[in-house]
Design an enzyme around this catalytic site. Structure first.
Site, PDB file in Angstrom:
ATOM      1  N   CYS A 113       0.617  -1.135   0.049  1.00 17.31           N
ATOM      2  CA  CYS A 113       0.142   0.072  -0.122  1.00 17.31           C
ATOM      3  C   CYS A 113       0.824   1.197   0.133  1.00 17.31           C
ATOM      4  CB  CYS A 113      -0.898  -0.014   1.147  1.00 17.31           C
ATOM      5  SG  CYS A 113      -0.213  -0.001   2.849  1.00 17.31           S
ATOM      6  N   HIS A 435      -1.539   1.382   7.681  1.00 15.15           N
ATOM      7  CA  HIS A 435      -1.996   1.377   6.044  1.00 15.15           C
ATOM      8  C   HIS A 435      -1.857   2.539   5.416  1.00 15.15           C
ATOM      9  CE1 HIS A 435      -4.287  -0.173   2.453  1.00 15.15           C
ATOM     10  NE2 HIS A 435      -5.182   0.545   2.795  1.00 15.15           N
TER      11      HIS A 435
END
Length: 487
Positions: A113, A435
C-alpha cells in the site's frame, strides 16, 4: 489464507500463500515473481480445468497444502499486451462510472500500500506523465544506468495502464523492478514482504526518474524535468553566536518538512520550525566544536510543492520507530510567501499583483480597489491559507520561475500560492505497519480516495479532516500545485 504447493517444470514451490479475499490474478502475480512467467502466459490446473482471472476461490475447492500444476514459459521482462479500445457504452453500468470519473486502482501485492499510494499521487501530475511518455519514445541515453532506465519505463507503462483500464491494475513488473533497484523494499518477515515507508518510496522513485529524465540526449524540452516539477531551491544562513562566524549554503530538495512538536498546531507553524535547526560542528575561530544556528529560506519554487509531516521518529528508550499522532491542520490553499528569501519575494511581487487583480475581477472588484494596498493584500492572502480555492481556474500549466516558456510565447509565473491536489495518509499507531492510502484531486475538481484497488469518491470538505489526533487516516505527505499567471 491458504498455503499450497505449485509445480512448474522441474521446480516445486512450497507454502505459496493464496489470499482468498483477492482475485486469482493477484495469485498469478505472486507466481510471476517466483517463476518469471507472466500472468497472461500461466495455465494453472484446478479441478481438471484452468484457473481464470474472474474465478471465485470459494467455489474452486482449493484446500490447504494442495498441489497445483502450472504451465507457461518464462521471460526476463515481458511487456503487457496492447489492449484494444474500450468504449464506455459497452461497459457494465458500475464500470462506466469508474471510466468516466477517475483512473483505476492498484492491487495490493502484499503490504504494498505504501507503493500504491505513492504511485497514485505521482500519477496525478500530467507534466510528469508527458515527460515519461516522451522518454519512453526516445529510448535510453548512454549516461543513464540500466536499473533506473527500466524502472522509468515501467513507471510509464504502469501510468498508461492506469489511464486506460477500468479494472484494478496489478503493478507486478514495476514492483519487481523497484525491488531490484532498491533491495530494501524486498525485505521479508516470516516469508511475507514487510510494510515500508511511503516517503522513502516517493523519494527513491523521484531520484530514479530524475536520473533518466534529466539526460540532455532525450528528445523533450526540459533537460531537468523532475527538478523543474518538484525541486525546491533553499538558501541557508549558518551562524555561530559564540564566535560570530557566519556563512551561507545552497541546496536543492524535493520536499519541505513539517516538524511536529507541542507548539505545532498548523502546517504553517511546522514549516517554520522545519526551516530552523541547530547543528554542532568544528569552529575554526574557537578551535573546537560549537553550536551553529541554521536558518533557511526558499529561493526557488517548484510547480508541485511536496510537504512531509515528520510523524515517524526513533525512540531511543525502546529502540524502535514510533509515530506522532498529534493533530496538525493543513489548508486547501497554501501561501508560502513568508518562507521565501528577499530575492524571491521581489520576483513574486508582480505575479502576485496580477493574481490579485484576476481574483478581484472574479469577485466583481476593480483593479484599483483590489491593489490599492499591496502589503495589506499580501497579509490577507497569507491569512486565507485555511480557506478553499473554491475551484479557482489556473490560467495555464504551472511552470518553475524563470525556467520554461509556454507554447504561446508567454512565460507563466509562479505566485507563491498553491492548491492542494493530493494527500498520502497513514492509518494506525505503529510506524512499521498500518495502512497507506492516497487521496487525489481529479481534473474535474472531484476527490478520489485510492485505497489500493478500491477508488472511493470523497467530498473536498473531508480532505482537510485527515489531520491526525487519533486512529483515523492522517496526512503524511501533501502535494500542492502552483497557481500561476501569464505575464
Amino acid at each position: 489464507m491458504l498455503k499450497v504447493c505449485v509445480k512448474w517444470q522441474k521446480e516445486v514451490f512450497s507454502n505459496v500463500e493464496i489470499d482468498t479475499s483477492q482475485p486469482p490474478y493477484v495469485f498469478k502475480c505472486q507466481l510471476y515473481d517466483l517463476t518469471g512467467v507472466p500472468p497472461e502466459r500461466q495455465k494453472i490446473m484446478v479441478k481438471g480445468g484452468l484457473l481464470k482471472d474472474e474465478s471465485d476461490w470459494s467455489t474452486l475447492g482449493v484446500k490447504q497444502g494442495q498441489r497445483l500444476m502450472m504451465m507457461g514459459t518464462a521471460d526476463e521482462i515481458v511487456k503487457a499486451p496492447e489492449k484494444g479500445p474500450v468504449f464506455v457504452e459497452d461497459l457494465p453500468e458500475d464500470e462506466q462510472v469508474v471510466a468516466l470519473g477517475h483512473s483505476a486502482g492498484l492491487f495490493n501485492l502484499g503490504n504494498t500500500c505504501y507503493m500504491n499510494s505513492t504511485l497514485q499521487c505521482l500519477h496525478s501530475v500530467p507534466e510528469l506523465k508527458s515527460a515519461l511518455s516522451k522518454y519512453s519514445q526516445s529510448g535510453r541515453s548512454n549516461d543513464v544506468d540500466h536499473s533506473s532506465h527500466m524502472l522509468t519505463v515501467a513507471t510509464c507503462e504502469l501510468f498508461n495502464d492506469l489511464d486506460k483500464s477500468v479494472k484494478p491494475v496489478a503493478p507486478m513488473q514495476f514492483w519487481m523492478l523497484l525491488r531490484k533497484k532498491y533491495p530494501q523494499f524486498g525485505q521479508l518477515h516470516n516469508g511475507s514482504f514487510m510494510q515500508q515507508d511511503a516517503e522513502e518510496c516517493w523519494t527513491q522513485l523521484l531520484y530514479s526518474l530524475s536520473l533518466s529524465l534529466r539526460s540532455p540526449n532525450t528528445r523533450y524540452e526540459n533537460p531537468d524535468t523532475v527538478k523543474g516539477l518538484f525541486g525546491i531551491d533553499i538558501i541557508s544562513r549558518v551562524h555561530c553566536q559564540e564566535s560570530g562566524e557566519e556563512s551561507s549554503e545552497t541546496e536543492s530538495i524535493y520536499s519541505l518538512k513539517c516538524h511536529i512538536s507541542q507548539e505545532v498546531n498548523h502546517l504553517h507553524e511546522g514549516l517554520k520550525h522545519g526551516l530552523k535547526s541547530e547543528l554542532e560542528k568544528a569552529s575554526p575561530a574557537l578551535g573546537r566544536s560549537a553550536i551553529y544556528l541554521k536558518e533557511s529560506r526558499i529561493n526557488g519554487l517548484p510547480r508541485y510543492l511536496t510537504i512531509q509531516f515528520v510523524r515517524f521518529f526513533w525512540k531511543r528508550e525502546s529502540n524502535q520507530k514510533a509515530k506522532i499522532l498529534r493533530k496538525v491542520d493543513y489548508p486547501l490553499e497554501l501561501d508560502v510567501y513568508d518562507f521565501c528569501s528577499e530575492d524571491l519575494r521581489k520576483k513574486l511581487e508582480a505575479p502576485r499583483q496580477k493574481l490579485r487583480d484576476e481574483e478581484g475581477k472574479k469577485l466583481g472588484l476593480k483593479s484599483s480597489e483590489k491593489s490599492s494596498d499591496s502589503k495589506d493584500t499580501d497579509v490577507k492572502m497569507s491569512e486565507a491559507e485555511g480557506s478553499s480555492s473554491n475551484g479557482t481556474e489556473e490560467s495555464s500549466v504551472a511552470t518553475s520561475q524563470d525556467r520554461v516558456a509556454s507554447d504561446t510565447g508567454k512565460e507563466p509565473q509562479l505566485t507563491g500560492v498553491y492548491d492542494l491536489v493530493a494527500v498520502l495518509t497513514h492509518k494506525g499507531r505503529s510506524a512499521d505497519s498500518g495502512h497507506y492510502v492516497a487521496w487525489v484531486k481529479q481534473e474535474s475538481g472531484k476527490w478520489i480516495e485510492y485505497d489500493d484497488d478500491n477508488p472511493i469518491p470523497q467530498r473536498e470538505e473531508d480532505i482537510t479532516k485527515l489531520s491526525g489526533g487519533g486512529d483515523w487516516h492522517m496526512a503524511y505527505i501533501c502535494m500542492y500545485k502552483a497557481r500561476v499567471v501569464d505575464m
